[in-house]
Design a protein around this motif. Sequence first.
Motif, PDB file in Angstrom:
ATOM      1  N   GLU A   2      16.644 -16.499 -37.452  1.00 28.45           N
ATOM      2  CA  GLU A   2      17.712 -17.237 -36.718  1.00 28.45           C
ATOM      3  C   GLU A   2      19.126 -16.326 -36.725  1.00 28.45           C
ATOM      4  OE1 GLU A   2      19.408 -21.267 -36.102  1.00 28.45           O
ATOM      5  OE2 GLU A   2      17.226 -21.538 -36.814  1.00 28.45           O
ATOM      6  N   SER A   3      19.892 -16.201 -35.659  1.00 27.58           N
ATOM      7  CA  SER A   3      21.047 -15.590 -35.944  1.00 27.58           C
ATOM      8  C   SER A   3      22.162 -16.749 -35.570  1.00 27.58           C
ATOM      9  CB  SER A   3      21.168 -14.441 -34.910  1.00 27.58           C
ATOM     10  OG  SER A   3      20.917 -14.965 -33.729  1.00 27.58           O
ATOM     11  N   VAL A   4      23.351 -16.296 -36.349  1.00 31.80           N
ATOM     12  CA  VAL A   4      24.612 -17.139 -36.134  1.00 31.80           C
ATOM     13  C   VAL A   4      25.570 -16.376 -35.345  1.00 31.80           C
ATOM     14  CG1 VAL A   4      24.027 -18.290 -38.345  1.00 31.80           C
ATOM     15  CG2 VAL A   4      25.259 -16.501 -38.223  1.00 31.80           C
ATOM     16  N   LEU A 115      18.920  -5.728 -30.538  1.00 28.75           N
ATOM     17  CA  LEU A 115      17.800  -6.344 -30.903  1.00 28.75           C
ATOM     18  C   LEU A 115      17.684  -6.692 -32.541  1.00 28.75           C
ATOM     19  CD1 LEU A 115      14.984  -3.510 -29.632  1.00 28.75           C
ATOM     20  CD2 LEU A 115      15.782  -5.890 -28.618  1.00 28.75           C
ATOM     21  N   PRO A 116      17.591  -8.140 -32.669  1.00 32.20           N
ATOM     22  CA  PRO A 116      17.521  -8.526 -34.047  1.00 32.20           C
ATOM     23  C   PRO A 116      16.367  -7.727 -34.907  1.00 32.20           C
ATOM     24  CG  PRO A 116      17.451 -10.529 -32.458  1.00 32.20           C
ATOM     25  CD  PRO A 116      17.534  -9.235 -31.667  1.00 32.20           C
ATOM     26  N   MET A 134      25.647  -6.585 -39.927  1.00 28.20           N
ATOM     27  CA  MET A 134      24.693  -6.341 -38.811  1.00 28.20           C
ATOM     28  C   MET A 134      25.241  -7.226 -37.779  1.00 28.20           C
ATOM     29  SD  MET A 134      22.225  -4.628 -40.577  1.00 28.20           S
ATOM     30  CE  MET A 134      23.101  -4.086 -42.269  1.00 28.20           C
ATOM     31  N   LEU A 135      25.382  -6.444 -36.673  1.00 23.75           N
ATOM     32  CA  LEU A 135      26.178  -7.375 -35.583  1.00 23.75           C
ATOM     33  C   LEU A 135      25.373  -7.143 -34.330  1.00 23.75           C
ATOM     34  CD1 LEU A 135      29.841  -6.033 -35.698  1.00 23.75           C
ATOM     35  CD2 LEU A 135      28.816  -8.033 -37.124  1.00 23.75           C
ATOM     36  N   LYS A 136      24.520  -8.465 -34.008  1.00 21.62           N
ATOM     37  CA  LYS A 136      23.879  -8.338 -32.631  1.00 21.62           C
ATOM     38  C   LYS A 136      24.583  -8.389 -31.490  1.00 21.62           C
ATOM     39  CE  LYS A 136      20.441 -10.878 -30.200  1.00 21.62           C
ATOM     40  NZ  LYS A 136      21.256 -10.970 -28.886  1.00 21.62           N
TER      41      LYS A 136
END
Length: 250
Positions: A2-4, A115-116, A134-136
């Motif tokens: 999951e990303s935040v 892309l995650p 790491m920046l999505k």
Amino acid sequence: MESVIASPSAPVVAQPGSPLVDLSSDDHAIPSYLDVHYWWAYVHPNAVRVFERQWLASAILWGNYARLRDAALIDLGTRLSGRTLQVACVYGDLTTRLCRRVAAGGGQLDIVDVLPVQLNNLRKKLPADAPARMLKMDSSDLRLPDATYDRAIMFFLLHEQPESYRRRTISELLRVVKPGGQIVIVDYSRPRWWNPIRYVLGPVLAALEPFAHDLWRDDITAWMPKPWSERPFDHTSIFGGVYQKIVITR
Ligand SMILES: C[S@@+](CC[C@H](N)C(=O)[O-])C[C@H]1O[C@@H](n2cnc3c(N)ncnc32)[C@H](O)[C@@H]1O
């Protein structure tokens, strides 16, 4: 994973298992050109398993990976203080080497990718204490303030993008790098007529990378906003013109 959502000043998060920092405007937006033309190289979960091999990355570049990587890094320096931006993940060891230089200079590295799966793969390649985030986000719509970075690097992204994305990506790079900062771009260009690679690579690119021929037709200045499109900058032709490096001082 999951990303935040987090702000650009969020803490450094390179550690395995730590969340990605998601600064995209739409969590699910994958540019259609990636889904249509590059699913096999980046989007599909097996892509990383297949392509994350140093020898394969080098073979795709006709044995020139190390040469191109080093050409990109040499202009930045060996001890990088301040803030460094890498736009888009790269298979192979470009980022691990860049990160070493950033760590040696006490600086901070931000890597953006849309892309995650690619950001998660890159995070695994970096040491747990790497000074990296790491920046999505999408390169054509960087959720970052103006004049944030001391330097930026972009390795083989432009040829993958349709023209409208390419233009916006370059504008965004110019916007987020500080005046006086360096922007290093490495990508394809038009091989010299005498280079036999030209006659093999042409059809391969036409079949697999539909926008790459734009870089055979035009200089990168063609997609820069004014006044940058009219300014001279450092241009190096590599491997008989198959590749190019440009260095822009912002
Ligand atoms: C830098 S390019 C090509 C790199 C080169 N072929 C290699 O890996 O050696 C590949 C990366 O660009 C990313 N990418 C493509 N379009 C993007 C966009 N609009 N914004 C951010 N990342 C993007 C892809 O997700 C992928 O991780």
